[in-house]
Motif scaffolding. Structure first.
Motif, PDB file in Angstrom:
ATOM      1  N   THR A   1       0.977  -1.107  -0.132  1.00  0.00           N
ATOM      2  CA  THR A   1       0.010   0.060  -0.161  1.00  0.00           C
ATOM      3  C   THR A   1       0.898   1.141   0.153  1.00  0.00           C
ATOM      4  N   TYR A   2       1.751   1.288   0.967  1.00  0.00           N
ATOM      5  CA  TYR A   2       3.039   3.061   0.633  1.00  0.00           C
ATOM      6  C   TYR A   2       3.792   2.932  -0.116  1.00  0.00           C
ATOM      7  N   TRP A   3       4.232   1.333  -0.578  1.00  0.00           N
ATOM      8  CA  TRP A   3       4.541   1.778  -2.033  1.00  0.00           C
ATOM      9  C   TRP A   3       3.598   2.375  -3.724  1.00  0.00           C
ATOM     10  N   SER A   4       2.924   1.208  -3.656  1.00  0.00           N
ATOM     11  CA  SER A   4       2.076   2.330  -4.426  1.00  0.00           C
ATOM     12  C   SER A   4       1.461   3.832  -4.305  1.00  0.00           C
TER      13      SER A   4
ATOM     14  N   VAL B   1      -8.828   5.679  -6.683  1.00  0.00           N
ATOM     15  CA  VAL B   1      -8.609   5.016  -4.899  1.00  0.00           C
ATOM     16  C   VAL B   1      -8.008   3.912  -5.537  1.00  0.00           C
ATOM     17  N   ALA B   2      -8.608   3.509  -6.653  1.00  0.00           N
ATOM     18  CA  ALA B   2      -9.103   1.583  -7.239  1.00  0.00           C
ATOM     19  C   ALA B   2      -7.822   1.585  -7.395  1.00  0.00           C
ATOM     20  N   GLY B   3      -6.847   2.919  -8.104  1.00  0.00           N
ATOM     21  CA  GLY B   3      -6.131   2.308  -9.112  1.00  0.00           C
ATOM     22  C   GLY B   3      -4.293   1.709  -7.427  1.00  0.00           C
ATOM     23  N   TRP B   4      -4.434   3.088  -6.702  1.00  0.00           N
ATOM     24  CA  TRP B   4      -3.432   2.959  -5.534  1.00  0.00           C
ATOM     25  C   TRP B   4      -4.300   1.911  -5.034  1.00  0.00           C
ATOM     26  N   LEU B   5      -4.968   1.395  -5.073  1.00  0.00           N
ATOM     27  CA  LEU B   5      -5.373  -0.211  -4.038  1.00  0.00           C
ATOM     28  C   LEU B   5      -5.144  -1.345  -4.379  1.00  0.00           C
ATOM     29  N   ILE B   6      -5.335  -1.463  -5.739  1.00  0.00           N
ATOM     30  CA  ILE B   6      -4.333  -2.913  -6.394  1.00  0.00           C
ATOM     31  C   ILE B   6      -3.798  -3.323  -6.020  1.00  0.00           C
TER      32      ILE B   6
ATOM     33  N   ARG C   1       2.556   7.059  -6.587  1.00  0.00           N
ATOM     34  CA  ARG C   1       2.355   6.440  -7.971  1.00  0.00           C
ATOM     35  C   ARG C   1       0.877   7.270  -8.229  1.00  0.00           C
ATOM     36  N   HIS C   2       0.253   6.906  -7.307  1.00  0.00           N
ATOM     37  CA  HIS C   2      -1.455   7.369  -7.352  1.00  0.00           C
ATOM     38  C   HIS C   2      -1.658   9.034  -6.779  1.00  0.00           C
ATOM     39  N   ARG C   3      -1.250   8.753  -6.139  1.00  0.00           N
ATOM     40  CA  ARG C   3      -1.382  10.663  -5.020  1.00  0.00           C
ATOM     41  C   ARG C   3      -2.044  11.658  -5.391  1.00  0.00           C
ATOM     42  N   ALA C   4      -1.661  11.923  -7.544  1.00  0.00           N
ATOM     43  CA  ALA C   4      -2.216  12.636  -7.783  1.00  0.00           C
ATOM     44  C   ALA C   4      -3.810  12.525  -8.422  1.00  0.00           C
TER      45      ALA C   4
END
Lengths: 385, 305
Positions: free
Chosen positions: A295-298, A313-318, A301-304
């Motif tokens: 979670t932390y690492w992704s 959020v979905a992208g971040w959680l993949i 990349r998806h912060r924006a």
């Protein structure tokens, strides 16, 4: 830089004495409240730190690649054990042990000198194989030396290793390696690492530098071997094979080639991880930790995208979701299987660490930098403004 | 007679080393990489062979001491070679290709990781205990006179190894793919500028080397019918020494080196020093690297600054 005077030496000696006294006090008053299991883990972690930090001198700071650290360790272990068991029995125990460690370290250092010699002509990967070869040669010689027990191992070694001994030597190892790294010798070593030809052109005796690095590093490996032999009270040739060397290499690579604190932290971390993975709650905590890490690492990349709503959020959680599914699947389908093959699992873990690390973060966790409390405090203060 | 017998044994062992050494040398030729995992591909070949043997019933036949049909034997060889070639290509694609252009040490560490992954993944998948291998070739002596005997197995091993090596030599020297391989190994950037798809050639080289290692794995398992997931470690290292001895990057050199290693090992065992086999192999390696780093057939290349 202040000039080094007699006063400096006295204060250094005093500081060293204070550390030893503090360790001794800890051993006398704090350690008995700790149960045996934690004491064992602690001492093993200390030995792993000595090995990793000393190997970092060759692999990280001088930029050579040794795969034979366990061979030097074996020499230290056997020579020191032979000394304390056969020669120094009449002497007072601590002195006997101190002499044993010294003799073992010197023998390992001489071996390091001998192994360092071919390194003068060899580059990277060839050197790795040759050091591996020396490791195997040392092990097969010991295996056939009946005087130290041969293949069945050297037994009944007195138990001298204690918390205070181990950590005094850990302290000594980190201090000496750090001092070499910041001295002009360390600067020459880094010059050899960065560009051997340029270093030679600049007047550095690369031969001498490389051999020194090997001898010094081997000496500390010998110390670690002596500590281990006098801790588990038996030295077996199969404890010092290529696999043991790889364990050390994994810590050094994981911590960052060239980072002393990195090697030390990674060595402790791997030891702890191994212990934690022994039982079920530990495995659960480790899996949760892996998911959290994903979670932390992704996140960056998806912060924006996260600000833009659901899809982000979905992208971040993949990443974490995939990790969760893999862990769950491992529990449901492979639990018994994994429990059966624990021995293999450990080396599989090392293999995965090496491959994933090289693909994603080849410089290791800390790179060539050092972790320092002072800088942490500084950085936090700067962030606060 | 004793000497002749040892000579035959050495030739058998040497041809197996030569087959494996070819993979090391070819990969080193195109990538300048010591593929640590190559010995484990040899192990994998033996295990794929074992599984195919179980599927085709050759295993059961061999246990009931019924002769295995030659078709099954050929099928087992093909399956092992294709399977290992596939694994070799996958390793190249996912572990080594992303590191093209990375420092050599990074690639070397990855290779050690891949090797351990195969060894201990193998222990988990196939169990760490040694397993028997079916006698795919009938146990019969071709030549027998006095104390000297040459078994059919030894004959087949040497024959198959040499057939594969001649085939490889033809492939490298006479075909278009072979010419591309030579071009890539001479200068990868220039080859790429001449329109060669270097990634494909490198993948092909891995596939070829892995297939040869798998063939060696099956051949050796017929000769010494006990296989385990760590069997590739020592054999792989000796084959690597063979490749260096012959001159790494040089295909005929690998064959010469492999045969010499076979003789050196047989001599060590005959002298009663079988405990020191690994020590002798590494001693040879260290000696070669100190005295003549380019190997027997290799040309020394001056280092450019």
């Amino acid at each position: 830089m202040q000039p080094v005077t007699l006063k400096t030496w006295i204060s250094r000696f005093g500081a060293g004495l204070a550390v030893v006294a503090a360790l001794w006090a800890l051993q006398l008053y704090a350690l008995p409240s700790l149960n045996d299991y934690y004491q064992i883990v602690l001492i093993n972690a200390g030995i792993a730190v000595i090995l990793a930090v000393s190997l970092n001198l060759i692999n990280g700071i001088t930029g050579q690649f040794s795969l034979g650290h366990a061979g030097f360790m074996a020499i230290g272990a056997y020579v020191s054990a032979y000394f304390t068991k056969e020669i120094g029995t009449q002497i007072l125990d601590p002195i006997n042990f101190a002499l044993g460690i010294t003799v073992g370290a010197l023998a390992a250092g001489v071996a390091g000198l001998l192994v360092g010699l071919p390194s003068l002509r060899l580059r990277g990967d060839y050197l790795a194989i040759v050091t591996l070869g020396f490791n195997q040669i040392i092990v097969s010689i010991i295996r056939n030396l009946e005087i130290v027990g041969g293949a069945s191992g050297y037994t009944d070694i007195p138990r001298f290793t204690s918390f205070a001994w181990t950590f005094a030597l850990v302290f000594g190892c980190i201090l000496t390696v750090r001092n070499i790294a910041v001295s002009s010798l360390g600067r020459s070593m880094r010059a050899v690492r960065d560009d051997e030809i340029a270093a030679e052109a600049a007047g550095i005796n690369t031969t001498q530098i490389k051999v020194l690095a090997f001898a010094f590093s081997a000496m500390w490996a010998g110390v670690a071997g002596a500590l281990q032999a006098h801790f588990i009270q038996v030295a077996n040739p199969s404890d010092f094979t290529f696999l043991r060397s790889v364990e050390v290499v994994v810590s050094v690579v994981l911590g960052g080639l060239g980072s002393i604190t990195g090697s030390a932290l990674a060595a402790v971390g791997l030891r702890v991880l191994e212990e934690v993975l022994r039982d079920v709650p530990g495995v659960i905590w480790t899996s949760l930790g892996l998911i959290a890490l994903a979670t932390y690492w992704s996140y960056p990349r998806h912060r924006a995208a996260i600000a833009r709503g659901f899809a982000g959020v979905a992208g971040w959680l993949i990443g974490p979701v995939v990790a969760l599914i893999v862990v769950a699947a491992a529990y449901f389908f492979a639990y018994d299987f994994l429990a059966q093959s624990k021995g293999a699992l450990r080396y599989l873990l090392y293999a995965l660490i090496l491959i994933v690390l090289m693909l994603l973060r080849p410089q290791g966790l800390l790179g060539r930098g050092e972790w320092s409390l002072r800088r942490r405090v500084q950085v936090t203060a700067d962030e606060r403004g | 007679m004793e000497f002749l017998q040892q000579f035959a044994n050495a030739l058998t062992q040497g041809s197996i080393y030569a087959l494996i050494a070819l993979g090391y040398t070819m990969v080193y030729g195109v990538l300048r990489l010591i593929n640590f995992a190559h010995g484990d591909i040899y192990m994998l070949g033996a295990f794929i062979g074992l599984f195919t043997a179980k599927l085709t019933g050759a295993f059961a036949a061999s246990q009931n001491s019924v002769a295995v049909s030659p078709f099954a034997t050929i099928l087992i060889f093909i399956a092992a070679m294709l399977g290992s070639a596939l694994v070799g290509m996958l390793i190249e694609r996912f572990a080594y290709r992303p590191l093209r252009g990375a420092p050599r040490l990074t690639v070397l560490i990855t290779a050690i990781g891949v090797s351990m992954l195969l060894e201990y993944g193998g222990q988990m998948a196939f169990s760490p205990d040694p397993q028997g291998f079916p006698a795919l070739i009938p146990e019969r002596n071709m030549v027998e006179s006095g104390s000297f005997s040459l078994s059919l197995v030894q004959f087949v091993i040497v024959g198959a190894a040499f057939a594969l090596m001649i085939g490889l030599q033809m492939l490298v020297n006479k075909t278009k793919v072979g010419r591309a391989m030579r071009a890539v190994s001479l200068d990868r950037a220039a080859a790429s500028l001449m329109g060669i798809d270097t990634n494909r050639i490198i993948a092909f080289t891995f596939a070829l080397g892995s297939a040869l290692a798998a063939a060696a794995g099956v051949l050796n398992s017929i000769y010494q019918p006990s296989i385990d997931p760590l069997m590739g470690v020592n054999v792989g290292l000796r084959a690597f020494v063979a490749a260096v001895l012959g001159g790494i990057g040089n295909i005929p050199g690998a064959v010469v080196g492999g045969l010499l290693m076979g003789f050196a090992e047989t001599a060590t065992v005959a002298a009663g020093l079988s405990q020191y086999r690994d020590a002798v192999a590494f001693g040879i390696l260290i000696l070669v690297l100190i005295v003549r780093p380019a190997g027997i057939l290799g040309r020394s290349v001056a280092e450019k600054v």
